[in-house]
Design an enzyme around this catalytic site. Structure first.
Site, short mmCIF file in Angstrom:
data_model
loop_
_atom_site.label_atom_id
_atom_site.label_comp_id
_atom_site.label_asym_id
_atom_site.label_seq_id
_atom_site.Cartn_x
_atom_site.Cartn_y
_atom_site.Cartn_z
N SER A 184 0.85 -1.19 0.00
CA SER A 184 0.00 0.00 0.00
C SER A 184 0.88 1.24 0.00
O SER A 184 1.99 1.23 0.55
CB SER A 184 -0.90 0.01 1.23
OG SER A 184 -1.55 1.26 1.37
N TYR B 3 -1.43 -0.97 10.14
CA TYR B 3 -1.65 -1.38 8.75
C TYR B 3 -0.36 -1.28 7.95
O TYR B 3 -0.01 -2.20 7.19
CB TYR B 3 -2.72 -0.49 8.12
CG TYR B 3 -3.14 -0.94 6.72
CD1 TYR B 3 -4.03 -1.99 6.56
CD2 TYR B 3 -2.65 -0.31 5.60
CE1 TYR B 3 -4.41 -2.41 5.29
CE2 TYR B 3 -3.03 -0.72 4.32
CZ TYR B 3 -3.91 -1.76 4.18
OH TYR B 3 -4.29 -2.18 2.94
#
Length: 250
Positions: free
Chosen positions: A145, A158
């Site tokens: 990401s 995350y």
């Protein structure tokens, strides 16, 4: 399926029933791959496969949970039994932890455990099966990401899970190099998937879109184009990389 009908190349796509995963599966099918679409929802995976078949491609839906070791093994068993082998693995399934922000000090460790199980352990299990099963000359694509490179406050858990995916990807590329198997990670920026849009108001979405110089969110199809390129012969010299596909997000 007779031997004459056996496809030249076979792709397994986890999280392939919607969003970036489905867009990737469609492009891979258009490129001539038989596509095995894995989803935790059998109905969604079957629907996705039917849509690809309606477009003239070859596909099948499989129920699978990437956080379960037996389920991941069964996924690859099914692909091999149906089509004779596996050449491309796209691991698009991931925990939707991007929407749950917290400082390190205030993080609920249960959230960290959930992220670990899917994003780290799950990715490792899929990568392990891919390393054992993908035929020489194949390609493996994982998903990181843009938040890893951006180091955004509130996204430590995350980002840490996706940073682990990046580390695994780069090492696996070196381990599989002698078999001419490429391993790369794609790191999307804000992308207009159903999962990403869920729970966000217009103001939040506008702010996220404004982070990119072009002033908009990416589309699943734009991310999928990069995935499909990495699986093609033209993309085979790209190896051991984390590709930022984010429109220049700042």
């Amino acid at each position: 399926m007779t031997e004459k009908q056996t496809p030249a190349r076979v792709a397994v796509v986890t999280g392939g029933s919607r969003g970036i995963g489905f867009a990737s599966a469609r492009l891979l099918a258009a490129d001539g791959h038989a596509v095995v679409i894995c989803s935790r929802n059998q109905g969604e995976s079957d629907t996705a496969a039917k849509e690809i078949i309606a477009d003239g491609g070859t596909a099948m839906g499989v129920h699978g949970d990437v956080s379960d070791e037996a389920s991941v093994g069964a996924l690859f068993d099914t692909a091999e039994a149906a089509y004779g082998g596996v050449d491309v693995v796209v691991h698009a399934a991931a925990h939707a932890g991007l929407g749950r922000t917290s400082t390190v000090a205030d993080l609920d460790l249960n959230v960290l455990d959930e992220l670990y199980r899917t994003n780290i352990r799950g990715t490792f299990m899929v990568a392990q099966q891919a390393a054992r099963r993908v035929r020489d000359g194949g390609a493996i694509v994982t998903f990181s990401s843009a938040v890893v490179a951006l180091s955004m406050p509130g996204y430590a858990s995350y980002s840490a899970s996706k940073g682990a995916v990046e580390a695994l990807t780069l090492i696996l590329a070196r381990e599989l190099g002698t078999r001419d198997i490429t391993v790369n990670a794609v790191a999307p920026g804000p992308t207009a998937t159903e999962l990403f849009l869920e729970g966000k108001d217009d103001r939040t979405l506008s702010e996220l879109a404004a982070r990119a110089p072009v002033g908009r969110l990416g589309t699943p199809e734009e991310i999928a184009e990069v995935v499909a390129f990495l699986a093609r012969p033209a993309g085979h010299w790209i190896n051991g990389q984390v590709l930022q596909v984010n429109g220049g997000v700042l």
